[in-house]
Design a protein around this motif. Sequence first.
Motif, PDB file in Angstrom:
ATOM      1  N   PHE A 159       1.765  22.749  12.167  1.00  0.00           N
ATOM      2  CA  PHE A 159       2.583  22.778  13.441  1.00  0.00           C
ATOM      3  C   PHE A 159       1.832  24.084  14.292  1.00  0.00           C
ATOM      4  N   TRP A 160       1.005  23.770  15.303  1.00  0.00           N
ATOM      5  CA  TRP A 160       0.445  24.850  16.145  1.00  0.00           C
ATOM      6  C   TRP A 160       1.284  25.162  17.418  1.00  0.00           C
ATOM      7  N   ARG A 161       0.970  26.547  17.771  1.00  0.00           N
ATOM      8  CA  ARG A 161       1.211  26.893  19.124  1.00  0.00           C
ATOM      9  C   ARG A 161      -0.179  27.169  19.737  1.00  0.00           C
ATOM     10  N   ARG A 162      -0.324  26.582  20.925  1.00  0.00           N
ATOM     11  CA  ARG A 162      -1.403  26.628  21.689  1.00  0.00           C
ATOM     12  C   ARG A 162      -1.528  28.259  22.340  1.00  0.00           C
ATOM     13  N   VAL A 163      -2.362  28.778  22.465  1.00  0.00           N
ATOM     14  CA  VAL A 163      -2.481  29.999  23.110  1.00  0.00           C
ATOM     15  C   VAL A 163      -3.479  30.151  24.228  1.00  0.00           C
ATOM     16  N   ASP A 164      -4.117  28.933  24.338  1.00  0.00           N
ATOM     17  CA  ASP A 164      -4.973  29.029  25.639  1.00  0.00           C
ATOM     18  C   ASP A 164      -4.317  28.630  26.823  1.00  0.00           C
ATOM     19  N   LEU A 165      -3.364  28.009  26.585  1.00  0.00           N
ATOM     20  CA  LEU A 165      -2.277  27.315  27.786  1.00  0.00           C
ATOM     21  C   LEU A 165      -1.058  26.772  27.076  1.00  0.00           C
ATOM     22  N   PRO A 166       0.208  26.708  27.780  1.00  0.00           N
ATOM     23  CA  PRO A 166       1.327  26.313  27.257  1.00  0.00           C
ATOM     24  C   PRO A 166       1.124  24.977  26.391  1.00  0.00           C
ATOM     25  N   GLY A 167       1.593  24.755  25.205  1.00  0.00           N
ATOM     26  CA  GLY A 167       1.355  23.496  24.338  1.00  0.00           C
ATOM     27  C   GLY A 167       1.769  23.834  22.795  1.00  0.00           C
ATOM     28  N   HIS A 168       1.871  22.474  22.291  1.00  0.00           N
ATOM     29  CA  HIS A 168       2.070  22.650  20.734  1.00  0.00           C
ATOM     30  C   HIS A 168       1.423  21.330  20.311  1.00  0.00           C
ATOM     31  N   ASP A 169       1.138  21.440  18.977  1.00  0.00           N
ATOM     32  CA  ASP A 169       0.402  20.334  18.299  1.00  0.00           C
ATOM     33  C   ASP A 169       0.903  20.158  17.116  1.00  0.00           C
ATOM     34  N   THR A 170       0.907  19.071  16.510  1.00  0.00           N
ATOM     35  CA  THR A 170       1.567  18.953  15.078  1.00  0.00           C
ATOM     36  C   THR A 170       0.726  17.752  14.393  1.00  0.00           C
ATOM     37  N   ALA A 171       0.677  17.856  13.089  1.00  0.00           N
ATOM     38  CA  ALA A 171      -0.276  16.713  12.396  1.00  0.00           C
ATOM     39  C   ALA A 171       0.369  16.761  10.914  1.00  0.00           C
ATOM     40  N   ARG A 172       0.178  15.564  10.494  1.00  0.00           N
ATOM     41  CA  ARG A 172       0.199  15.328   8.940  1.00  0.00           C
ATOM     42  C   ARG A 172      -0.841  14.633   8.214  1.00  0.00           C
ATOM     43  N   LEU A 173      -0.965  14.854   7.203  1.00  0.00           N
ATOM     44  CA  LEU A 173      -2.013  14.103   6.537  1.00  0.00           C
ATOM     45  C   LEU A 173      -1.346  13.491   5.206  1.00  0.00           C
ATOM     46  N   GLU A 174      -1.806  12.217   5.070  1.00  0.00           N
ATOM     47  CA  GLU A 174      -1.250  11.266   4.089  1.00  0.00           C
ATOM     48  C   GLU A 174      -2.379  10.681   3.116  1.00  0.00           C
ATOM     49  N   LYS A 175      -2.342  10.505   1.913  1.00  0.00           N
ATOM     50  CA  LYS A 175      -3.255   9.761   1.197  1.00  0.00           C
ATOM     51  C   LYS A 175      -2.737   8.309   0.938  1.00  0.00           C
ATOM     52  N   ILE A 176      -3.442   7.601   1.148  1.00  0.00           N
ATOM     53  CA  ILE A 176      -3.372   6.200   1.089  1.00  0.00           C
ATOM     54  C   ILE A 176      -3.742   5.699  -0.384  1.00  0.00           C
ATOM     55  N   ASP A 177      -3.072   5.101  -1.205  1.00  0.00           N
ATOM     56  CA  ASP A 177      -3.609   4.707  -2.528  1.00  0.00           C
ATOM     57  C   ASP A 177      -4.791   3.586  -2.078  1.00  0.00           C
ATOM     58  N   GLY A 178      -5.990   3.763  -2.839  1.00  0.00           N
ATOM     59  CA  GLY A 178      -6.820   2.787  -2.757  1.00  0.00           C
ATOM     60  C   GLY A 178      -7.614   2.792  -1.542  1.00  0.00           C
ATOM     61  N   VAL A 179      -7.520   3.501  -0.523  1.00  0.00           N
ATOM     62  CA  VAL A 179      -7.789   3.235   0.790  1.00  0.00           C
ATOM     63  C   VAL A 179      -8.753   4.343   1.272  1.00  0.00           C
ATOM     64  N   GLY A 180      -7.895   5.654   1.220  1.00  0.00           N
ATOM     65  CA  GLY A 180      -8.310   7.117   1.564  1.00  0.00           C
ATOM     66  C   GLY A 180      -7.416   7.653   1.938  1.00  0.00           C
ATOM     67  N   VAL A 216       0.815  -1.349  -0.070  1.00  0.00           N
ATOM     68  CA  VAL A 216       0.130   0.020   0.125  1.00  0.00           C
ATOM     69  C   VAL A 216       0.902   1.237  -0.153  1.00  0.00           C
ATOM     70  N   MET A 217       0.624   2.012  -0.989  1.00  0.00           N
ATOM     71  CA  MET A 217       1.390   3.499  -1.149  1.00  0.00           C
ATOM     72  C   MET A 217       0.913   4.579  -0.299  1.00  0.00           C
ATOM     73  N   SER A 218       1.693   5.095   0.481  1.00  0.00           N
ATOM     74  CA  SER A 218       1.206   6.336   0.969  1.00  0.00           C
ATOM     75  C   SER A 218       1.993   7.561   0.761  1.00  0.00           C
ATOM     76  N   MET A 219       1.210   8.647   0.370  1.00  0.00           N
ATOM     77  CA  MET A 219       1.906  10.144  -0.001  1.00  0.00           C
ATOM     78  C   MET A 219       1.731  11.139   0.975  1.00  0.00           C
ATOM     79  N   PRO A 220       2.655  11.706   1.610  1.00  0.00           N
ATOM     80  CA  PRO A 220       2.465  12.857   2.572  1.00  0.00           C
ATOM     81  C   PRO A 220       1.659  14.043   1.657  1.00  0.00           C
ATOM     82  N   VAL A 221       0.662  14.797   2.097  1.00  0.00           N
ATOM     83  CA  VAL A 221      -0.003  15.650   1.397  1.00  0.00           C
ATOM     84  C   VAL A 221       0.224  16.961   2.079  1.00  0.00           C
ATOM     85  N   ALA A 222       0.144  16.950   3.221  1.00  0.00           N
ATOM     86  CA  ALA A 222       0.287  18.259   4.081  1.00  0.00           C
ATOM     87  C   ALA A 222       0.677  18.135   5.385  1.00  0.00           C
TER      88      ALA A 222
END
Length: 197
Positions: A18-39, A9-15
Amino acid sequence: MTLIMPSPVMSMPVASAFWRRVDLPGHDTARLEKIDGVGWCLTGMTVFRHPQGPASLTYVVDCDPSWEIVSAAVYGMIGARNIEFHVNRYEGMWLLNEMPVSGLEHLCDFDLGFTPASYLMLLKRAAPRLHETRTLPVARLDIESGQLIEAPQIFTRTGTMEIWHESPQTGYAAQIDLAPDGFVMRCPGLCEAVIAI
């Protein structure tokens, strides 16, 4: 005898984001991949200060080609408490840690509840047109109570990359800004994207 190996199964990073939280100390990171034939596969991690102590949560959400959730997993820690949740949706039935959750059969959208990455899935599937308002009830994972609950989300597109968002359950209402790839750039009072230079 010839063995026929299955195609990988082939996957390809799409996007990514990286976020900084402003309501309290913290960070968040995310990645989206497209999986061929799956979603699609959304993965990420958030670290932040929680009233119970330092929190670190890793998440993985799999969606079908139309952006409806198939499964999700969240694991990590909040203070001294270990976190591990598994969500599945099969033929309209929602399961939380392999236990059916009744009353959510009409829902096809999912909200992690603690990361702006959730907006991506909702708005990829059902973003409103300019000046249109859409109410999108979601199955939200409440990591505090350990429950999967219904939570209405209201979106009104006010510009090409701007959407007014209301969450009646939490009382949050603000204009969120989107990046061209679909990730959120800014949620006033909650988080803002950190732009790489």
